[in-house]
Write an enzyme that holds these catalytic residues in place. Structure first.
Site, PDB file in Angstrom:
ATOM      1  N   PHE A 157       0.925  -1.252   0.060  1.00 53.44           N
ATOM      2  CA  PHE A 157       0.023   0.080  -0.066  1.00 53.44           C
ATOM      3  C   PHE A 157       0.927   1.256  -0.084  1.00 53.44           C
ATOM      4  O   PHE A 157       1.736   1.563   0.793  1.00 53.44           O
ATOM      5  CB  PHE A 157      -0.859   0.140   1.222  1.00 53.44           C
ATOM      6  CG  PHE A 157      -1.765   1.095   1.147  1.00 53.44           C
ATOM      7  CD1 PHE A 157      -2.919   1.475   0.155  1.00 53.44           C
ATOM      8  CD2 PHE A 157      -1.553   2.424   2.113  1.00 53.44           C
ATOM      9  CE1 PHE A 157      -3.644   2.323   0.263  1.00 53.44           C
ATOM     10  CE2 PHE A 157      -2.509   3.255   2.136  1.00 53.44           C
ATOM     11  CZ  PHE A 157      -3.569   3.422   1.011  1.00 53.44           C
ATOM     12  N   ASP A 243       9.517   3.182   1.377  1.00 54.70           N
ATOM     13  CA  ASP A 243       8.548   3.682   1.648  1.00 54.70           C
ATOM     14  C   ASP A 243       8.165   3.567   3.134  1.00 54.70           C
ATOM     15  O   ASP A 243       7.930   2.446   3.798  1.00 54.70           O
ATOM     16  CB  ASP A 243       7.077   3.177   0.843  1.00 54.70           C
ATOM     17  CG  ASP A 243       5.927   3.946   1.514  1.00 54.70           C
ATOM     18  OD1 ASP A 243       5.896   4.517   2.602  1.00 54.70           O
ATOM     19  OD2 ASP A 243       4.756   3.786   0.803  1.00 54.70           O
ATOM     20  N   LYS A 272       3.100  10.655   7.945  1.00 52.55           N
ATOM     21  CA  LYS A 272       2.649  10.219   9.256  1.00 52.55           C
ATOM     22  C   LYS A 272       3.072  10.670  10.470  1.00 52.55           C
ATOM     23  O   LYS A 272       2.856  11.874  10.653  1.00 52.55           O
ATOM     24  CB  LYS A 272       2.494   8.621   9.324  1.00 52.55           C
ATOM     25  CG  LYS A 272       1.451   8.074   8.260  1.00 52.55           C
ATOM     26  CD  LYS A 272       1.141   6.534   8.500  1.00 52.55           C
ATOM     27  CE  LYS A 272       0.471   6.100   7.447  1.00 52.55           C
ATOM     28  NZ  LYS A 272      -1.092   5.789   7.567  1.00 52.55           N
TER      29      LYS A 272
HETATM   30  N1  PLP Z   1       2.571   4.349   2.285  1.00 54.83           N
HETATM   31  C1  PLP Z   1       2.205   3.631   3.195  1.00 54.83           C
HETATM   32  C2  PLP Z   1       3.311   2.579   3.571  1.00 54.83           C
HETATM   33  C3  PLP Z   1       1.344   3.930   4.222  1.00 54.83           C
HETATM   34  O1  PLP Z   1       1.114   2.946   5.109  1.00 54.83           O
HETATM   35  C4  PLP Z   1       0.401   4.663   3.722  1.00 54.83           C
HETATM   36  C5  PLP Z   1      -0.794   4.993   4.400  1.00 54.83           C
HETATM   37  O2  PLP Z   1      -1.419   4.304   5.216  1.00 54.83           O
HETATM   38  C6  PLP Z   1       0.463   5.620   2.520  1.00 54.83           C
HETATM   39  C7  PLP Z   1       1.899   5.410   1.851  1.00 54.83           C
HETATM   40  C8  PLP Z   1      -0.367   6.730   1.945  1.00 54.83           C
HETATM   41  O3  PLP Z   1      -0.272   7.674   3.164  1.00 54.83           O
HETATM   42  P1  PLP Z   1      -1.424   8.743   3.108  1.00 54.83           P
HETATM   43  O4  PLP Z   1      -2.727   8.144   3.822  1.00 54.83           O
HETATM   44  O5  PLP Z   1      -0.890  10.000   4.152  1.00 54.83           O
HETATM   45  O6  PLP Z   1      -1.811   9.478   1.942  1.00 54.83           O
END
Ligand code: PLP
Length: 488
Positions: A157, A243, A272
């Protein structure tokens, strides 16, 4: 429109609302669908105060937050260090948003990030969310590389904007939005051979990877996976993009999870908890040399920008978050409390057959449930049928074959429906019970609804962990998932 006829809410009016009014406003103006879902699972509460692990509803009832904004509240709600920094900033009257000139706080934040991240990762592009950080990384890769493919992991994700969706590994969230970016490939997470065979066959520009897959259900790869992927990326000239949006800022027991393998990615995305649980901020961080290759010419400086990205307000929250992470050693807190939490959960697993697996690293914890358990419903059905047979014997030939077949079809359909309903809603039911009976907030992971995520603020105490364990055990008992009972 006549302005004098408009009656708008201000902060006082907003905060005074009762739950029913808030739900009505969601129904009318935000999403009727989510309002209905909240009602169905009895999730709606109106939290008007937060401090550390705890949330207060309007009636003054205290709740315990084991979701922590899906990883955005590592330092606890309204952490005093974050609040005091923000208060100081607002009282100083530093402007939050200025363009065409440098912003004072942002520059200091960028220096902090450069010190925190490994190796030569020292040039930050600031944005306002995780998915924007991924978009920035995708554009950076495309600008640097003339190769075509982006490879990422199944189940991964990376966010819900179109670029992030294109590389995310869950079809459910992608299928309505095609065509997405071309030339993307998902491979199994943790599988080096699969990566090598794609790197060999295709012209791969970059490999995007979460060090631990959060939304896939807290999936921890084999030891050394990132190290081997680093070597493989070097061998085939592939950019490695890690990520750390969910794993960063102490969550896994290290400041950043790449430290477990001691590697330096080419690009890293963070967000986050970077905002200290208050401000929306993210960053895409790379080396000077890669930045120069992408945006080093003056005509390219504005190819990727953001009006709000890195403004003085959000940057203040992030500066305080970076300081907190180091000054109060949050990674060590997560490591120690995580070990204790894992030990307690493993003890529960011994007792309750419904727990299939506990996956934990630091305070990134997933509880996977044993859904095959509901095969038990088939067993129940055949027992009911055998009982019916005796009854039917007694009733002689009263039942016609057709009627018997109809009953059989009917029971099969009902048990099938119950089984699939339970599978879809089981974790929802557990979370709903934990909330209702024990005032504990939990939720399933996005891409794997069989897994409940446990991601409390890193300030959690052993007493609060014990409270979770005893409450969770009571819920399991309530549904009679003890091993002895299942084994009868
Ligand atoms: N990347 C990872 C690993 C995530 O867990 C998330 C959100 O849960 C995102 C990207 C996307 O972040 P956002 O919800 O702030 O767009």
């Amino acid at each position: 429109m006549n302005n004098s006829s408009i009656k708008l809410n201000d902060f006082d009016a907003a905060i005074e609302q009762e739950l029913a009014e808030v739900i009505e406003k969601y129904k009318s103006y935000i999403s009727p669908t989510i309002a209905d879902l909240w009602n169905m699972a009895d999730f709606a509460r109106l939290f008007i105060r937060g401090e550390g692990m705890q949330l207060w509803d309007k009636e003054g009832k205290i709740y315990y937050d084991f979701v922590a904004g899906y990883g955005a509240v590592n330092f606890g709600h309204n952490n005093p260090v974050i609040i005091s920094g923000i208060k100081q900033m607002l009282e100083s009257q530093v402007p939050s948003i200025v363009q065409i000139s440098p912003t004072v706080i942002t520059s200091a934040l960028a220096e902090n990030i450069a010190q925190l991240l490994p190796g030569d990762l020292e040039v930050s592009f600031f944005c306002n969310s995780g998915t924007e950080a991924i978009e920035a990384a995708l554009k950076l890769v495309k600008k640097i590389s003339n190769k075509r493919y982006i490879v990422s992991a199944l189940g991964s994700f990376h966010g819900k904007s179109l670029g992030s969706l294109s590389i995310s590994g869950k079809e459910k969230y992608k299928k309505y939005y095609r065509p997405l970016l071309k030339y993307t490939i998902n491979i199994p997470f943790g599988d080096i051979e699969a990566a090598e065979s794609v790197f060999k066959e295709k012209d791969v520009a970059a490999f995007f990877i979460e060090p631990i897959q959060g939304e896939a259900g807290v999936i921890i790869p084999p030891t050394g996976y990132l190290k081997e992927m680093r070597n493989l990326c070097d061998k085939y000239g592939v950019l490695l993009v890690v990520d750390e949006i969910q794993t960063g800022f102490g969550r896994t027991g290290k400041n950043f999870a790449v430290e477990y393998d001691n590697i330096v990615p080419d690009i890293m995305t963070i967000s986050k908890s970077m905002g200290g649980g208050i401000a929306p901020i993210g960053a895409c961080v790379t080396s000077k040399s890669l930045f120069k290759r992408a945006y080093g010419k003056s005509e390219n400086y504005a190819l990727h920008t953001s009006t709000f990205g890195g403004n003085n307000f959000t940057a203040t929250a992030a500066i305080q978050a970076t300081k907190l992470l180091i000054d109060e050693n949050f990674a060590t807190k997560a490591e120690q409390k995580g070990l204790y939490f894992k030990k307690c959960l493993l003890e529960l697993q011994q007792k309750y057959s419904i727990i299939k697996e506990i996956r934990a690293i630091g305070l990134m914890i997933g509880i996977e449930f044993q859904m095959d358990y509901f095969g038990g419903l088939d067993e129940m059905k055949s027992q009911i049928e055998s009982y019916l047979d005796d009854e039917f014997d007694y009733m002689g030939d009263l039942l016609s074959d057709d009627l018997y077949k109809t009953i059989d079809r009917f029971t099969t359909r009902i048990t099938g429906n119950i089984e699939s309903y339970m599978q879809k809603n089981f974790t929802l039911m557990i979370s709903s019970y934990l909330l209702k009976e024990y005032r504990i907030l939990t939720f399933s992971t996005l891409n794997n609804p069989n897994v409940i995520r446990i991601q409390p603020p890193l300030i959690i105490t052993e007493k609060e962990i014990d409270y979770f364990i005893s409450s969770f055990e009571s819920v399991l008992k309530k549904f009679m998932f003890e091993r002895e009972i299942v084994n009868i």
